[in-house]
Design an enzyme around this catalytic site. Structure first.
Site, short mmCIF file in Angstrom:
data_model
loop_
_atom_site.label_atom_id
_atom_site.label_comp_id
_atom_site.label_asym_id
_atom_site.label_seq_id
_atom_site.Cartn_x
_atom_site.Cartn_y
_atom_site.Cartn_z
N ASP A 9 -5.48 1.24 0.06
CA ASP A 9 -4.63 1.58 -0.47
C ASP A 9 -4.72 1.10 -2.05
OD1 ASP A 9 -2.01 2.39 -1.94
OD2 ASP A 9 -1.02 0.48 -1.64
N ASP A 11 -2.73 0.84 -5.35
CA ASP A 11 -1.35 0.19 -5.76
C ASP A 11 -1.26 -0.98 -5.12
OD1 ASP A 11 -1.92 0.85 -9.19
OD2 ASP A 11 -1.19 3.59 -7.96
#
Ligand code: XBP
Ligand code: MG
Length: 263
Positions: A9, A11
């Site tokens: 991922d 953020d």
């Protein structure tokens, strides 16, 4: 099956970007004279919705529902989100943002050992590029065989779509990969795609439940900057001597998920 790829991922996982996102939203709201301002507390609640435009829509549903009856509100949301993205890019270009502990080290270790790298995020592609370019350098974008972003699939996390997209682009089954996430929605998306998932808690998600995680950590850790493993983390016993997350440790957790799945 061996561990063939890591899917990251962005953020909150690669870097603590959400504060910069929040500031970019607020500055853009001010530019449009909306009178809206997202405090850190409000932003924490709004982070239950992934995607910037979707988040603005949710905010209006909760705090200014009458605005949603106007057709032009949808256009306004899109314009604000477009300009927020441009502002975010400008902010990162001006100030940069450090990667979280251990991220660059793990990228390098994976590359050295032939473990493939991919990204599965709900943010816009340009945001991923600008983050990697500023934090590592132009070459870093090429380290990732797949960069799945907001543009890649219609449904955002917690839907599994972005992870399924990354897997299909890699040409690998979920059972050959491991995801690294920071948020409950991200974890839910990865789990729904069948991926064993290690959580490094993001700033905004510290202390929240992470059902189904393979392990729950403060971060990936560095030599001299050890990670901590949450007291309620599964598979704690597999990591107690480790101070930073190596591919060896990830393989131990990955193997534990296989053993569990087989029993
Ligand atoms: C985080 C998000 C993103 C960002 C804002 O996604 O939900 O929406 O907060 O970015 P992830 P945009 O953790 O999956 O990377 O405004 O570009 O959507
Ligand atoms: Mg995240």
């Amino acid at each position: 099956m061996d561990l063939k790829a890591l899917i990251f991922d962005v953020d909150g996982t690669i870097a603590e970007t959400e504060e910069t996102h929040r500031q970019a939203f607020n500055a853009t709201f001010a530019e449009y004279n909306t009178g809206w301002n997202w405090s850190p507390e409000l932003y924490r609640d709004l982070l239950t919705v992934n995607g910037g435009a979707e988040r603005i829509r949710r905010y209006l549903e909760l705090h200014h529902p009458s605005m949603l009856q106007y057709e032009h509100t949808e256009v306004l949301i899109r314009m604000i989100h477009r300009d927020k993205t441009a502002r975010y890019v400008k902010m990162l270009n001006a100030n940069g943002l450090p990667l979280r502990p251990g991220v660059l080290r793990l990228f390098s270790e994976a590359r050295a050992q032939g473990v493939r790298l991919a990204i599965a995020t709900t943010t816009n592609r340009v945001n991923v590029h600008v983050l990697l370019r500023n934090a590592i350098g132009l070459q870093a974008v090429k380290w990732f065989e797949v960069i799945g972003s907001a543009e890649s699939v219609p449904r955002k996390k917690p839907a599994p779509d972005i992870y399924n997209y990354a897997l299909s682009q890699l040409g690998l089954p979920a059972s050959a990969c491991l995801a690294i996430e920071d948020s409950p929605n991200g974890l839910a998306a990865a789990c729904a795609a069948g991926l064993p998932t290690v959580v490094t808690e993001g700033h905004y998600f510290s202390g929240t439940p992470f059902p189904g995680a393979l392990a729950i950590l403060s971060d990936l850790g560095e030599p001299g900057q050890p990670f901590s493993i949450r007291p309620d983390s599964p598979n704690r016993n597999l990591s107690l001597g480790d101070q930073w997350v190596t591919l060896n440790l990830l393989r131990r957790w990955y193997d534990a998920s296989k053993v569990r799945a087989a029993s």
